[in-house]
Design an enzyme around this catalytic site. Sequence first.
Site, PDB file in Angstrom:
ATOM      1  N   ASP A  94      27.634 -20.286  18.381  1.00 14.39           N
ATOM      2  CA  ASP A  94      28.378 -20.529  17.132  1.00 14.39           C
ATOM      3  C   ASP A  94      29.318 -19.385  16.776  1.00 14.39           C
ATOM      4  O   ASP A  94      30.042 -19.469  15.784  1.00 14.39           O
ATOM      5  CB  ASP A  94      27.388 -20.743  15.978  1.00 14.39           C
ATOM      6  CG  ASP A  94      26.613 -22.045  16.137  1.00 14.39           C
ATOM      7  OD1 ASP A  94      27.110 -22.956  16.836  1.00 14.39           O
ATOM      8  OD2 ASP A  94      25.508 -22.151  15.568  1.00 14.39           O
TER       9      ASP A  94
ATOM     10  N   LYS B 257      20.290 -20.886   8.863  1.00 15.34           N
ATOM     11  CA  LYS B 257      20.426 -22.347   8.747  1.00 15.34           C
ATOM     12  C   LYS B 257      19.433 -23.059   9.663  1.00 15.34           C
ATOM     13  O   LYS B 257      18.762 -23.998   9.240  1.00 15.34           O
ATOM     14  CB  LYS B 257      21.878 -22.728   9.077  1.00 15.34           C
ATOM     15  CG  LYS B 257      22.196 -24.200   8.902  1.00 15.34           C
ATOM     16  CD  LYS B 257      23.644 -24.427   8.530  1.00 15.34           C
ATOM     17  CE  LYS B 257      24.608 -24.234   9.688  1.00 15.34           C
ATOM     18  NZ  LYS B 257      24.538 -25.313  10.679  1.00 15.34           N
TER      19      LYS B 257
ATOM     20  N   ARG C 154      36.331 -26.561  18.732  1.00 17.20           N
ATOM     21  CA  ARG C 154      36.543 -25.162  18.326  1.00 17.20           C
ATOM     22  C   ARG C 154      37.468 -24.403  19.264  1.00 17.20           C
ATOM     23  O   ARG C 154      38.183 -23.496  18.811  1.00 17.20           O
ATOM     24  CB  ARG C 154      35.201 -24.426  18.209  1.00 17.20           C
ATOM     25  CG  ARG C 154      34.474 -24.815  16.958  1.00 17.20           C
ATOM     26  CD  ARG C 154      33.230 -24.002  16.703  1.00 17.20           C
ATOM     27  NE  ARG C 154      32.681 -24.403  15.414  1.00 17.20           N
ATOM     28  CZ  ARG C 154      31.413 -24.272  15.047  1.00 17.20           C
ATOM     29  NH1 ARG C 154      30.543 -23.747  15.881  1.00 17.20           N
ATOM     30  NH2 ARG C 154      31.022 -24.662  13.850  1.00 17.20           N
TER      31      ARG C 154
HETATM   32  C1  S3P Z   1      21.337 -25.352  16.450  1.00 24.80           C
HETATM   33  C2  S3P Z   1      21.655 -25.410  17.782  1.00 24.80           C
HETATM   34  C3  S3P Z   1      23.026 -25.219  18.304  1.00 24.80           C
HETATM   35  C4  S3P Z   1      23.959 -24.619  17.259  1.00 24.80           C
HETATM   36  C5  S3P Z   1      23.776 -25.255  15.913  1.00 24.80           C
HETATM   37  C6  S3P Z   1      22.352 -25.064  15.427  1.00 24.80           C
HETATM   38  C7  S3P Z   1      19.932 -25.556  16.040  1.00 24.80           C
HETATM   39  O1  S3P Z   1      23.539 -26.477  18.692  1.00 24.80           O
HETATM   40  O2  S3P Z   1      25.306 -24.752  17.675  1.00 24.80           O
HETATM   41  O3  S3P Z   1      24.674 -24.670  14.972  1.00 24.80           O
HETATM   42  O4  S3P Z   1      19.586 -25.222  14.883  1.00 24.80           O
HETATM   43  O5  S3P Z   1      19.142 -26.029  16.859  1.00 24.80           O
HETATM   44  P1  S3P Z   1      23.279 -27.090  20.155  1.00 24.80           P
HETATM   45  O6  S3P Z   1      21.852 -27.371  20.256  1.00 24.80           O
HETATM   46  O7  S3P Z   1      24.099 -28.341  20.207  1.00 24.80           O
HETATM   47  O8  S3P Z   1      23.781 -26.049  21.107  1.00 24.80           O
END
Ligand code: S3P
Length: 444
Positions: A322, A22, A353
């Site tokens: 995550d 993702k 969570r």
């Molecule tokens: C992500 C960073 C993370 C993660 C999110 C995806 C990203 O969040 O939890 O699902 O793609 O940069 P945070 O930057 O808030 O830790």
Amino acid sequence: MTAIQSKNCGRLEGLARIPGDKSISHRALMFGALTVGETMISGLLEGEDVLHTAEAMRKLGAKIEKSSDGLWRTYGVGVGGLQQPDSALEMGNSGTSTRLLIGLVGGHNISATFTGDASLSKRPMKRVITPLEMMGATVDATDGDKLPLTVTGPEDVLAIEYELPVASAQVKSAVLLAGLNARGTTTVIESKPTRDHTEKMLQHFGVEVDVEDLGGGKSAISLKGYQSLHPGAVDVPSDPSSAAFPAVAAILLEGSEIALPNIAMSDRRNGIYLTLKEMGADIEFRNRRVQAGEDVADLVIRGTGPLKGIDVDPARVPSMIDEFPVLAMAAACAKGTTTMTGLEELRVKESDRLLMVANGLKACGVDLEMGEDSLTIHGNGKPPKGGALIETALDHRIAMSFLVLGTVTPEFITVDDGAPIMTSFPNFVPLMNELGCHIGAVND
Ligand code: S3P
């Protein structure tokens, strides 16, 4: 709301192709839109979150299409070339789309309004608003911090040096993306290593990004503004966060053996796998390689009996941020106590969570303690009884985690809403069932 149920099943077996990562998919669309020319993307995750990014980039002027061969193509407008959208950018459930695009829009002399669903509208945006305002952007946010929110970028974006107050790849990325269109050098200092897909993909597109190791896990990431992104191809590897769901199910179901090829596996994302191995899981990393700048491996996972409880190293939190919900499911079946600390960021994800995991596990009969930023789970080496209806709170990972637990509990587990799974892992249910799970609509 579509309730989904997971029933106890036998061993899992087979090979599963997990959808694209993702984080990398969002960035491929965004950065492709910042090149001038055509970028071809294979393996893009076609989950709702990523589709929201695609739609937003179109509204900002990029051409993005999926061809009949399954490949996605972006035709970019160049750094500085984004257009003012003529309607609000609807972000759905996606925090990553929102925070990165606030950075991109704030680095252009345009205005855009961001809206989202009930979950996203509760999430804090101050963390990106603060540095963007330092760079000259104006942000008008609901309650000063929430969506709906309107960002207006300045005529001249100011390059800044910014030390992240929270370990967040989203905030790091937002500042770097605004910095792409700033005069001078923008530097982000992070004290804990967070996922570095932005840095790696910008380099893949020919941008000079300087990463200086400041010692003790701290680093300074710098880029000069006004650099061009050169179009290229991106081959998105499979998502290690999504892969963790079948992986944990296979580990918990003794006698299982599954193969998960082509999983993104950098040291910024592999915390769940290292932790499960420490708990005694049988996980093999085969054929490690680098693909479009990203480390990738093929995983083989076997269920070889109960895991043991451990103290999870808090330094590892950003590399598995995550995956705590699914780790908690494994801990609930392990022999002994598992302690997880340093989890304050879990309170502000798609749901709280920590609370949703603690409530759900308690309802399944698990002995645990929840602290402000910690979770301690006492397992006895056997799955808990299950037999609960779990509140999903618009959180895909809560839904999938409890459906994984339901594969081993004596009584089935129901999640009240399976729809959020579409944000990140649209084929989760059929993929799990092909491996041997019994997951489906209630009464199936
Ligand atoms: C992500 C960073 C993370 C993660 C999110 C995806 C990203 O969040 O939890 O699902 O793609 O940069 P945070 O930057 O808030 O830790």
